[in-house]
Write a protein that holds these residues in place. Structure first.
Motif: not given
Length: 408
Positions: A157-163, A185-187
């Protein structure tokens, strides 16, 4: 237009409360209200006229109503729901088409063609620059899990959000000025979380590797086997001691009883007046002697030859852990055989297994004999007591009959 916006708000609130499934914990009324709020924030300082602002607000209210119908292609369903409502409000076709296009602009991957489409697009994704981004992302993850009926790993999930945040961009200058820095900042927080997960995963792998190394080094399986043999042999020896104790108790009790019989009863049997005690005494003595014999058999050791040959050691036929197999051998021969066995792991474990097995056979023999002994002892006591009772009654009857005959 203000009246239309108010009516649209009322309609959408009632519609979502009535038809939206509880699984949509992110794309719900609260999300719709946030998008409307962000649209108002963006158009507040813009050069849009009142009609354009109203159109954007109506589109914002309807943009996710399609989730009541489907997930895939919900934007088209939202457009249909909005069109049906607008027709009931007697809105002209051009305005309906404009609102429909704005709703369709919220599709993932769509590139806005007008300023209004860019604003709705930025408002719909405004959560990427929120201080509560983690909370919104968690709700969206839970919604995906509920609607797709599967678990999404946190690392994925974190990887998808970073992408998503890496490729995301704002389409209006105002949104970029207001929200780009917080999005960064969120990234950064996501990247930090990803690195922490990687570090934790690496540490876990290292700990597992260290544990496996320690297991291999300490040879835990063999230690477990040795512990098993040690516990099993100790239990067998304890059971053997218990069996010997039980046999000794029976032997002692029966020896005392037979001694009392010989000293008190047998000496009186030659008297004609005590002949009625002969058979009960004989039965009692028979069962007592039988119990003594069985008790002795239960504790009597077996005699073995006490010798072995080199061929027996080479063929792994002799159990060197039992004294009965080597008590007649010379010390040097026994030492040689023990060295051979200790150098052969299979031979060593085989000897331990045989020792355990034969101890089990001895225990089986002892406990079977003990069971028979206790049974014989119990039956003998019962029969003997009954015999004495009958004998005493017959004697009293005989004495009474003789007294009557004498009186007659």
């Amino acid at each position: 237009m203000e009246t239309l916006v108010v009516e649209a708000e009322k309609y959408v609130i009632n519609y979502l409360n009535e038809y939206l499934d509880f699984k949509y914990v992110y794309h719900n009324l609260a999300h719709t209200q946030r998008v409307v709020s962000k649209v108002n924030e963006l158009v507040e300082t813009s050069e849009l006229d009142a009609n354009e602002k109203g159109i954007l607000q109506v589109a914002a209210w309807f943009h996710d109503t399609g989730f009541t119908k489907t997930i895939e292609g919900h934007e088209k369903e939202s457009m249909k729901i909005a069109s049906a409502f607008l027709k009931t409000q007697e809105i002209d076709t051009k305005t309906i088409e404009t609102i429909s296009n704005i709703i369709l602009a919220t599709q993932m991957g769509y590139e806005p063609k007008t300023k209004l489409e860019g604003i709705i697009k930025d408002a719909d994704c405004a959560h990427v620059s929120s201080k509560k981004y983690d909370e919104y992302a968690s709700l969206l993850r839970k919604e995906r899990e509920l609607t797709l009926n599967k678990t999404i790993p946190r690392s994925d999930w974190i990887s998808d959000n970073i992408s998503f945040l890496t490729h995301h961009k704002f389409y209006t200058d105002l949104a970029a000025r207001k929200w780009e820095r917080r999005k960064g900042k969120n990234l950064a927080n996501l990247l930090q979380s990803q690195n922490k997960i990687k570090e934790d995963t690496q540490k876990l792998k290292q700990k597992k590797a260290e544990l496996n190394f320690k297991k291999e080094k300490l040879d835990l399986p063999e230690r477990g086997i040795e512990t098993m043999f040690r516990v099993a042999l100790r239990n067998h020896i304890t059971l053997s001691d218990i069996a010997d104790t039980k046999a000794n108790i029976l032997l002692s009790v029966n020896a005392i009883m037979i001694s009392l019989v010989l000293s008190n009863l047998v000496s009186k049997l030659d008297n004609p007046s005590n002949h009625y005690l002969i058979w009960p005494t004989a039965v009692f003595s028979l069962f007592t002697v039988t119990s003594i014999v069985l008790s002795v058999l239960a504790t009597r050791p077996n005699v073995t030859k006490g010798k072995f040959t080199k061929e027996d050691v080479a063929d792994k036929k002799v159990n060197l852990l039992f004294f009965g197999n080597f008590h007649k051998m010379k010390l040097d021969e026994f030492e040689w055989a023990m060295q051979e066995m200790m150098q052969d792991r299979d031979y060593l474990y085989s000897s331990l297994t045989k020792d355990l097995y034969f101890l089990g056979l001895v225990l089986n023999r002892k406990y079977n004999l003990l069971r028979v002994t206790y049974t014989v002892f119990m039956i003998g006591i019962i029969i003997s007591v009954i015999g004495f009772i009958i004998a005493f009654q017959l004697a009293e009857t005989k004495v009474l009959a003789e007294s009557v005959n004498t009186l007659l």
